[in-house]
Design an enzyme around this catalytic site. Structure first.
Site, short mmCIF file in Angstrom:
data_model
loop_
_atom_site.label_atom_id
_atom_site.label_comp_id
_atom_site.label_asym_id
_atom_site.label_seq_id
_atom_site.Cartn_x
_atom_site.Cartn_y
_atom_site.Cartn_z
NE ARG A 1 17.49 -15.81 39.05
CZ ARG A 1 15.82 -15.55 38.52
NH1 ARG A 1 15.94 -15.39 37.49
NH2 ARG A 1 14.80 -15.36 39.83
N GLY A 2 16.23 -19.49 40.47
CA GLY A 2 14.83 -19.02 40.73
C GLY A 2 13.97 -20.21 40.93
CB ALA A 3 11.56 -21.30 43.46
NE ARG B 1 20.04 -20.07 44.22
CZ ARG B 1 19.39 -18.79 44.75
NH1 ARG B 1 19.13 -19.32 43.36
NH2 ARG B 1 19.69 -17.94 45.57
CD GLN C 1 18.24 -12.21 41.39
OE1 GLN C 1 18.64 -10.46 41.95
NE2 GLN C 1 18.69 -12.89 42.18
CG ASP D 1 12.85 -18.07 46.36
OD1 ASP D 1 12.65 -17.10 46.43
OD2 ASP D 1 13.53 -19.19 45.78
CE LYS E 1 16.43 -13.14 45.60
NZ LYS E 1 18.08 -13.92 46.27
O1 MRU Z 1 18.20 -16.14 44.41
P1 MRU Z 1 17.28 -16.23 43.29
O2 MRU Z 1 17.87 -15.60 41.64
O3 MRU Z 1 17.07 -17.62 42.67
O4 MRU Z 1 16.07 -15.90 43.68
C1 MRU Z 1 14.95 -16.01 42.99
C2 MRU Z 1 13.39 -15.37 43.06
O5 MRU Z 1 13.81 -14.86 44.45
C3 MRU Z 1 12.14 -15.28 42.98
O6 MRU Z 1 11.51 -14.16 43.49
C4 MRU Z 1 11.81 -16.81 43.40
O7 MRU Z 1 12.18 -17.73 43.20
C5 MRU Z 1 10.01 -17.37 43.06
S1 MRU Z 1 9.92 -16.82 41.03
C6 MRU Z 1 10.00 -17.80 40.24
#
Ligand code: MRU
Length: 356
Positions: free
Chosen positions: A51-53, A88, A199, A240, A251
């Protein structure tokens, strides 16, 4: 980054096999998983094993390449693209990575597509590492300035996990924090728990602990109180999807932190690689917000007798609603930190930053 003194990234290729760290088990278990089929890649993304963009983008790119290795027809390119794209909806890095590869594959003869797809996916992975490293170097200056003025530990508030686990390595918002720590700037990080998936409490605190960076986990509602009482010097979050006017989607809960920071005159920075900027988006109002299963609110994962289980914290049939992201208007954002430098969250500054 290091885990028990061994260097790891979140996704890597070992003997032509793609491997990931299963983040749904962290920090209780450190489990490496192989991704083989297109389905494996899709569920790893939608179930948030990765996960994470930026990491979602890289995983999709490698999944695309793996699938083209099996079948390089134009029909399969289009089929895989659609399947991965649906995993996603919010993080633009996913579409950006898939578009980059699809465009080039369609211009190439089928027999050369598999090797090209791997080459491109690896390039996207390598670039992510370099870009996140550079975000750290660029963001370090901000922390340094605060420390030079304050001469006391710098208190940074962060939301969700924007560390190396959200990228291939180094992270976005945590990258300047890791750099500042290496530069021996005294720090303390307030880690938003980040309900419902936690997270912050699970992943960010694990990363900070591994790097021996002082930190404290707080409930998501505590940030405003801490800011009001002079306990936060700066907020540093990831993104994201960022629109061309500087609106930032991140988030759920980021927006509330930004309002609070603005009200209390606390700088609010967003760190992101330029692959997170949606060049087709004028502002944040049309960003698709992922709505996840309401069970994420009511069913908590916990560890009991060294085993992971799930338990309900609400009564059955309680109605829930679970938007995973929100949009912070650019007026609340002090600046963006990208691999190309620090820029204001407005159209012309972003355009200039993209051209560097
Ligand atoms: O739902 P997730 O865990 O994928 O969300 C992640 C976030 O919101 C991070 O803050 C976002 O991807 C930027 S960090 C590289």
């Amino acid at each position: 980054m290091r885990v028990k003194n061994k260097k790891f990234s979140t996704i890597w290729i070992d003997n032509r096999e793609v491997k990931i760290i299963d983040q749904t088990k962290l920090p209780f278990e450190f489990k490496v998983q192989k991704l083989k089929s297109l389905n494996d890649f899709c569920t790893a993304i939608s179930d948030m094993k990765v996960r994470g963009a930026p990491l979602i983008g890289v995983t999709a790119a490698l999944g695309f390449a793996k699938s083209i290795e099996q079948n390089s027809s134009t029909l399969n390119i289009k089929k895989c693209y659609q399947k991965l794209l649906k995993t996603r909806p919010t993080a633009i890095n996913l579409k950006w990575a898939l578009d980059t590869i699809k465009k080039k594959l369609l211009k190439t003869i089928p027999s050369k597509r598999a090797s090209l797809a791997f080459k491109l996916a690896n390039l996207i992975r390598d670039d992510d590492i370099e870009n996140c490293k550079q975000i750290g170097i660029n963001g370090l200056k901000i922390i340094e300035q605060i420390y030079n003025k304050k001469k006391k530990p710098v208190n940074i508030l962060t939301h969700c996990n924007a560390g190396w686990l959200a990228t291939v390595d180094y992270g976005t918002a945590l990258s300047p924090i890791f750099c500042a720590n290496h530069a021996q700037i005294p720090l303390h990080v307030w880690v938003d728990e980040t309900r419902p998936r936690n997270q912050g409490a699970l992943l960010t605190s694990w990363e900070l602990k591994n790097e021996k960076i002082p930190h404290t986990v707080i409930v998501d509602n505590a940030g405003g109180h801490l800011m009001q009482n002079g306990k936060v010097d700066l907020c540093l979050v990831g993104s994201d999807r960022t629109a061309m006017n500087g609106d930032v989607c991140n988030k759920i809960g980021t927006y509330l932190k930004a309002i609070s920071a603005y009200e209390n005159n606390i700088p609010f920075y967003v760190a992101l690689p330029t692959s997170t900027i949606d060049r087709n988006l004028k502002n944040g109002s049309h960003i698709p917000i992922e709505i996840r299963d309401g069970k994420e609110l009511s069913d908590l994962i916990f560890e009991k007798s060294k085993k992971l289980s799930t338990g309900r914290i609400y009564k059955n049939k309680t109605k829930t609603f679970n938007p995973a992201f929100d949009v912070t208007p650019s007026k609340f954002i002090t600046a963006l930190i990208t691999e190309n430098g620090i820029c204001k969250a407005d159209f012309s500054s972003i355009q200039r930053n993209l051209k560097v």
